[in-house]
Design a protein around this motif. Sequence first.
Motif, PDB file in Angstrom:
ATOM      1  N   THR A 194       0.824  -1.203   0.000  1.00  0.00           N
ATOM      2  CA  THR A 194       0.000   0.000   0.000  1.00  0.00           C
ATOM      3  C   THR A 194       0.860   1.255   0.000  1.00  0.00           C
ATOM      4  N   ASN A 195       1.922   1.250   0.791  1.00  0.00           N
ATOM      5  CA  ASN A 195       2.791   2.420   0.902  1.00  0.00           C
ATOM      6  C   ASN A 195       4.260   2.007   0.875  1.00  0.00           C
ATOM      7  N   GLY A 196       5.107   2.916   0.388  1.00  0.00           N
ATOM      8  CA  GLY A 196       6.548   2.697   0.422  1.00  0.00           C
ATOM      9  C   GLY A 196       7.146   2.060  -0.808  1.00  0.00           C
ATOM     10  N   LYS A 197       6.313   1.757  -1.826  1.00  0.00           N
ATOM     11  CA  LYS A 197       6.803   1.018  -2.992  1.00  0.00           C
ATOM     12  C   LYS A 197       7.915   1.761  -3.725  1.00  0.00           C
ATOM     13  N   THR A 198       7.660   3.031  -4.044  1.00  0.00           N
ATOM     14  CA  THR A 198       8.618   3.782  -4.847  1.00  0.00           C
ATOM     15  C   THR A 198       9.942   3.938  -4.123  1.00  0.00           C
ATOM     16  N   THR A 199       9.875   4.298  -2.846  1.00  0.00           N
ATOM     17  CA  THR A 199      11.109   4.460  -2.073  1.00  0.00           C
ATOM     18  C   THR A 199      11.887   3.158  -2.023  1.00  0.00           C
ATOM     19  N   THR A 200      11.200   2.047  -1.765  1.00  0.00           N
ATOM     20  CA  THR A 200      11.877   0.753  -1.657  1.00  0.00           C
ATOM     21  C   THR A 200      12.516   0.347  -2.977  1.00  0.00           C
ATOM     22  N   VAL A 201      11.799   0.545  -4.073  1.00  0.00           N
ATOM     23  CA  VAL A 201      12.345   0.174  -5.383  1.00  0.00           C
ATOM     24  C   VAL A 201      13.567   1.028  -5.710  1.00  0.00           C
ATOM     25  N   ARG A 202      13.510   2.308  -5.390  1.00  0.00           N
ATOM     26  CA  ARG A 202      14.664   3.162  -5.674  1.00  0.00           C
ATOM     27  C   ARG A 202      15.844   2.822  -4.754  1.00  0.00           C
ATOM     28  N   MET A 203      15.570   2.465  -3.500  1.00  0.00           N
ATOM     29  CA  MET A 203      16.635   1.970  -2.622  1.00  0.00           C
ATOM     30  C   MET A 203      17.257   0.701  -3.197  1.00  0.00           C
ATOM     31  N   LEU A 204      16.399  -0.198  -3.648  1.00  0.00           N
ATOM     32  CA  LEU A 204      16.871  -1.463  -4.214  1.00  0.00           C
ATOM     33  C   LEU A 204      17.756  -1.212  -5.426  1.00  0.00           C
ATOM     34  N   PRO A 248      15.791  10.187  -0.946  1.00  0.00           N
ATOM     35  CA  PRO A 248      14.370  10.011  -1.256  1.00  0.00           C
ATOM     36  C   PRO A 248      13.862  11.064  -2.226  1.00  0.00           C
ATOM     37  N   ASP A 249      12.774  10.729  -2.913  1.00  0.00           N
ATOM     38  CA  ASP A 249      12.116  11.704  -3.787  1.00  0.00           C
ATOM     39  C   ASP A 249      11.548  12.849  -2.969  1.00  0.00           C
ATOM     40  N   ALA A 250      11.270  13.943  -3.645  1.00  0.00           N
ATOM     41  CA  ALA A 250      10.640  15.081  -2.983  1.00  0.00           C
ATOM     42  C   ALA A 250       9.270  14.691  -2.434  1.00  0.00           C
ATOM     43  N   HIS A 251       8.887  15.385  -1.363  1.00  0.00           N
ATOM     44  CA  HIS A 251       7.560  15.241  -0.749  1.00  0.00           C
ATOM     45  C   HIS A 251       7.375  13.906  -0.037  1.00  0.00           C
ATOM     46  N   ARG A 252       8.473  13.250   0.298  1.00  0.00           N
ATOM     47  CA  ARG A 252       8.424  12.022   1.095  1.00  0.00           C
ATOM     48  C   ARG A 252       9.301  12.244   2.331  1.00  0.00           C
ATOM     49  N   ILE A 253       8.696  12.665   3.432  1.00  0.00           N
ATOM     50  CA  ILE A 253       9.438  12.964   4.660  1.00  0.00           C
ATOM     51  C   ILE A 253      10.634  13.866   4.327  1.00  0.00           C
ATOM     52  N   GLU A 254      10.375  14.900   3.570  1.00  0.00           N
ATOM     53  CA  GLU A 254      11.451  15.789   3.130  1.00  0.00           C
ATOM     54  C   GLU A 254      11.598  16.959   4.100  1.00  0.00           C
ATOM     55  N   HIS A 255      12.784  17.050   4.717  1.00  0.00           N
ATOM     56  CA  HIS A 255      13.057  18.147   5.650  1.00  0.00           C
ATOM     57  C   HIS A 255      13.277  19.427   4.847  1.00  0.00           C
ATOM     58  N   ILE A 256      12.434  20.435   5.086  1.00  0.00           N
ATOM     59  CA  ILE A 256      12.505  21.670   4.319  1.00  0.00           C
ATOM     60  C   ILE A 256      13.399  22.701   5.004  1.00  0.00           C
ATOM     61  N   ALA A 257      13.205  22.908   6.310  1.00  0.00           N
ATOM     62  CA  ALA A 257      13.986  23.924   7.026  1.00  0.00           C
ATOM     63  C   ALA A 257      13.776  23.788   8.520  1.00  0.00           C
ATOM     64  N   ASP A 258      14.695  24.379   9.269  1.00  0.00           N
ATOM     65  CA  ASP A 258      14.532  24.576  10.709  1.00  0.00           C
ATOM     66  C   ASP A 258      14.385  26.067  10.943  1.00  0.00           C
ATOM     67  N   ILE A 259      13.319  26.475  11.618  1.00  0.00           N
ATOM     68  CA  ILE A 259      13.079  27.887  11.922  1.00  0.00           C
ATOM     69  C   ILE A 259      12.778  28.003  13.414  1.00  0.00           C
ATOM     70  N   GLY A 260      13.619  28.725  14.134  1.00  0.00           N
ATOM     71  CA  GLY A 260      13.385  28.891  15.562  1.00  0.00           C
ATOM     72  C   GLY A 260      13.313  27.585  16.313  1.00  0.00           C
ATOM     73  N   GLU A 261      14.205  26.642  15.970  1.00  0.00           N
ATOM     74  CA  GLU A 261      14.277  25.316  16.600  1.00  0.00           C
ATOM     75  C   GLU A 261      13.033  24.469  16.336  1.00  0.00           C
ATOM     76  N   VAL A 262      12.291  24.798  15.295  1.00  0.00           N
ATOM     77  CA  VAL A 262      11.158  23.988  14.847  1.00  0.00           C
ATOM     78  C   VAL A 262      11.477  23.442  13.460  1.00  0.00           C
ATOM     79  N   ALA A 263      11.338  22.130  13.281  1.00  0.00           N
ATOM     80  CA  ALA A 263      11.591  21.500  11.985  1.00  0.00           C
ATOM     81  C   ALA A 263      10.308  21.517  11.152  1.00  0.00           C
ATOM     82  N   TYR A 264      10.478  21.770   9.856  1.00  0.00           N
ATOM     83  CA  TYR A 264       9.342  21.757   8.923  1.00  0.00           C
ATOM     84  C   TYR A 264       9.575  20.637   7.918  1.00  0.00           C
ATOM     85  N   VAL A 265       8.639  19.693   7.867  1.00  0.00           N
ATOM     86  CA  VAL A 265       8.813  18.476   7.071  1.00  0.00           C
ATOM     87  C   VAL A 265       7.629  18.293   6.114  1.00  0.00           C
TER      88      VAL A 265
END
Length: 480
Positions: A129-139, A330-347
Amino acid sequence: MGSQEVSTVDWQGKHVTVAGLGVSGIPAARALRERGALVTVVNDGDDERARAQAAELEALGITVRLGDGATLPPSTELVVTAPGWQPDKPLFLAAAEAGVPVWGDVELAWRLRGDNGRKAAPWLAVTGTNGKTTTVRMLASILEAAGLRTAAVGNIGVSLLDAVLGEREYDVLAVELSSYQLHWAPSLRAHSAAVLNLAPDHLDWHGSMEAYAADKGRVYEGNTVACVYNVADPATEDLVREADVEGGCRAIGFTLGAPGPSQLGVVDGILVDRAFVANRQQQAQELAEVDDVSPPAPHNIANALAAAALARAFGVEPAAVRDGLRAFRPDAHRIEHIADIGEVAYVDDSKATNTHATEASLAAYDSIVWIAGGLAKGATFDELVTGAAKRLRGVVLMGADRALIHEALTRHAPEVPVVDLERTDTGAMSEAVARAAELARPGDTVLLAPACASMDMFTNYNKRGEAFAEAVRARADESA
């Protein structure tokens, strides 16, 4: 047919109907015509783009029927369909009544592999159901690190037909397969395959969870070396038990805990293999460190273990597993860390378009301001909210079906503050990020994991993720 046998079909003069003008239909029609088949393409749509595509195919001697995808052309001996066409369409009911077989693009690619006179590359297949693309690209990254000629193909965006009929030779293919594709691929026989997880999805297409699971389970049929399953998801192991595999094929589990014999797992921050070692009762082989996986979120570690299991089934050495995981991004938009602002992470995890994916995303962080909502596709959110409640600092809701999530939060996490955004204009995401920032505290993660589809407000999940990233970066620039 054995796993590595190549099917030969005499296409000369064979009447084949191709259902759908699209990324799979057009290459299928071309490939069949090149082999002498008499091809008719049927398509529901009749717009300007379809007419232009039809003209190109007609120049090759292919008949195209626009605006009528329901009627089975006379003399049809085989139907080749795009994977998304539902099984209850009149075209397929007519084919069944006439005794005409229906193949998908994956089935056609499987039958045509080796058709160009080269050795047919074995397939390592991944579904779930989930994780196919990431797993195939890791493989694929691991296989490349082992010096093998490979590609990530299938539902990942690279046509399997192009891969098996193109000029480049491969040693092995890393193949992502959807439930739709597997439904129409009766003779597919992979070297080894993995089902990563099973959760309700696409039930409108399959008709029931049982039918959906059965189509996923087709990936194990005829496996020769390994059927890889998720220890934490017993339904995947059930599919292995039900599969008709080649003699000597083994069931290989992956787990985020310490592995038992014939499993891969994690011990003290190390990914270890107790499946493909000489003495699996007493030995374990170190493969990589958890920190070699990016990002090291629990569900992504599970993806890495599944990829490692398939690679090890193909004989890849431990060092290549480590090097391939280190090289993977990983591809974009998959648990992608965008920035840290004021000790807050934006994912950005805009790809989390259903509750199962969002559950995994929420489990990756301890304290979260959650941005969610969109088109629910019939989903319910009580179980998701119950599991995540203790991690939620606050929630910002947007999109057409946000009320369904709000109701679940009221029932199961009434103490969590909720911001309900009614606006659906292009600036809504900027406001969502701003309101999330107001709720966040140092050490928190502002997480876009919508648990819904995007089409109520955005073209696709990519555009939704881009809007989030733009809003976060604008905020980062202001605070710089």
